[in-house]
Motif scaffolding. Structure first.
Motif, PDB file in Angstrom:
ATOM      1  N   SER A  22       4.295  -1.522   7.339  1.00 19.62           N
ATOM      2  CA  SER A  22       5.567  -2.182   7.046  1.00 19.62           C
ATOM      3  C   SER A  22       5.542  -3.614   7.570  1.00 19.62           C
ATOM      4  O   SER A  22       5.003  -3.888   8.642  1.00 19.62           O
ATOM      5  CB  SER A  22       6.743  -1.403   7.643  1.00 19.62           C
ATOM      6  OG  SER A  22       6.583  -1.230   9.023  1.00 19.62           O
TER       7      SER A  22
ATOM      8  N   CYS B  33       3.523   3.976   5.133  1.00 18.14           N
ATOM      9  CA  CYS B  33       4.717   3.154   4.967  1.00 18.14           C
ATOM     10  C   CYS B  33       4.281   1.712   4.710  1.00 18.14           C
ATOM     11  O   CYS B  33       3.581   1.116   5.527  1.00 18.14           O
ATOM     12  CB  CYS B  33       5.589   3.227   6.218  1.00 18.14           C
ATOM     13  SG  CYS B  33       7.063   2.186   6.114  1.00 18.14           S
TER      14      CYS B  33
ATOM     15  N   ASP C 161       6.795  -0.516   3.622  1.00 19.85           N
ATOM     16  CA  ASP C 161       8.106  -1.145   3.449  1.00 19.85           C
ATOM     17  C   ASP C 161       8.054  -2.629   3.782  1.00 19.85           C
ATOM     18  O   ASP C 161       7.544  -3.023   4.841  1.00 19.85           O
ATOM     19  CB  ASP C 161       9.157  -0.464   4.323  1.00 19.85           C
ATOM     20  CG  ASP C 161       9.468   0.952   3.870  1.00 19.85           C
ATOM     21  OD1 ASP C 161       8.998   1.360   2.791  1.00 19.85           O
ATOM     22  OD2 ASP C 161      10.199   1.642   4.606  1.00 19.85           O
ATOM     23  N   SER C 162       8.553  -3.438   2.860  1.00 21.13           N
ATOM     24  CA  SER C 162       8.628  -4.896   2.995  1.00 21.13           C
ATOM     25  C   SER C 162       7.270  -5.573   3.159  1.00 21.13           C
ATOM     26  O   SER C 162       7.194  -6.736   3.563  1.00 21.13           O
ATOM     27  CB  SER C 162       9.542  -5.300   4.163  1.00 21.13           C
ATOM     28  OG  SER C 162      10.851  -4.821   3.930  1.00 21.13           O
TER      29      SER C 162
ATOM     30  N   SER D 120       6.227   5.392   1.330  1.00 23.10           N
ATOM     31  CA  SER D 120       7.359   4.495   1.136  1.00 23.10           C
ATOM     32  C   SER D 120       6.881   3.069   0.882  1.00 23.10           C
ATOM     33  O   SER D 120       6.041   2.547   1.627  1.00 23.10           O
ATOM     34  CB  SER D 120       8.271   4.537   2.363  1.00 23.10           C
ATOM     35  OG  SER D 120       9.398   3.720   2.160  1.00 23.10           O
TER      36      SER D 120
ATOM     37  N   VAL E 121       9.488   0.615   0.009  1.00 22.35           N
ATOM     38  CA  VAL E 121      10.790  -0.025  -0.158  1.00 22.35           C
ATOM     39  C   VAL E 121      10.685  -1.519   0.154  1.00 22.35           C
ATOM     40  O   VAL E 121      10.247  -1.905   1.241  1.00 22.35           O
ATOM     41  CB  VAL E 121      11.861   0.629   0.742  1.00 22.35           C
ATOM     42  CG1 VAL E 121      13.188  -0.111   0.635  1.00 22.35           C
ATOM     43  CG2 VAL E 121      12.034   2.094   0.376  1.00 22.35           C
TER      44      VAL E 121
ATOM     45  N   CYS F   5       9.959  -0.827  -4.960  1.00 15.93           N
ATOM     46  CA  CYS F   5       9.300  -2.097  -4.697  1.00 15.93           C
ATOM     47  C   CYS F   5      10.227  -3.239  -5.086  1.00 15.93           C
ATOM     48  O   CYS F   5      11.049  -3.111  -5.983  1.00 15.93           O
ATOM     49  CB  CYS F   5       8.023  -2.222  -5.522  1.00 15.93           C
ATOM     50  SG  CYS F   5       6.829  -0.935  -5.228  1.00 15.93           S
TER      51      CYS F   5
END
Length: 101
Positions: A4, A23, A25-26, A44, A46, A68
């Motif tokens: 992440s 993960c 994420d971002s 994930s 996200v 995404c």
């Protein structure tokens, strides 16, 4: 594995195995190759941004929802569900798109 907020550029993650989940994420990914990688749940992405590369990985379920932020110039994308993403110049096969532009 927790990537992440990572910035990955020209990374070869092909044939990698992400046992126990991953993960992203971002994360900001440029020219990242996931060809033949294998993901186990949970997965994930996200808010992740993909710019160039290959997303031909095996995910734990066909119903994995990838929220995404951007998916630009990506090849080998199949059987995935995207929501709220900006898609540009991608090769998509049997993907589900929800509220994407």
């Amino acid at each position: 594995v927790d990537f992440s907020t990572a910035q990955l550029t020209s990374v070869q993650l092909n044939s990698s195995e992400f046992a126990g989940g991953a993960c992203f994420d971002s994360a900001k990914m440029n020219s990242v190759n996931f060809s033949s990688a294998k993901f186990e749940a949970p997965v994930s992405f996200v808010g992740a941004s993909f710019h160039g590369g290959d997303l031909g990985a095996t995910f734990p379920s066909r119903d994995v929802l990838l929220k995404c932020k951007e998916l630009h110039n990506i090849s080998n994308v199949a059987n995935l569900h995207f929501a709220d993403a900006s898609l540009r110049s991608c090769t998509l096969t049997t993907c589900e798109l929800e509220n994407c532009e």
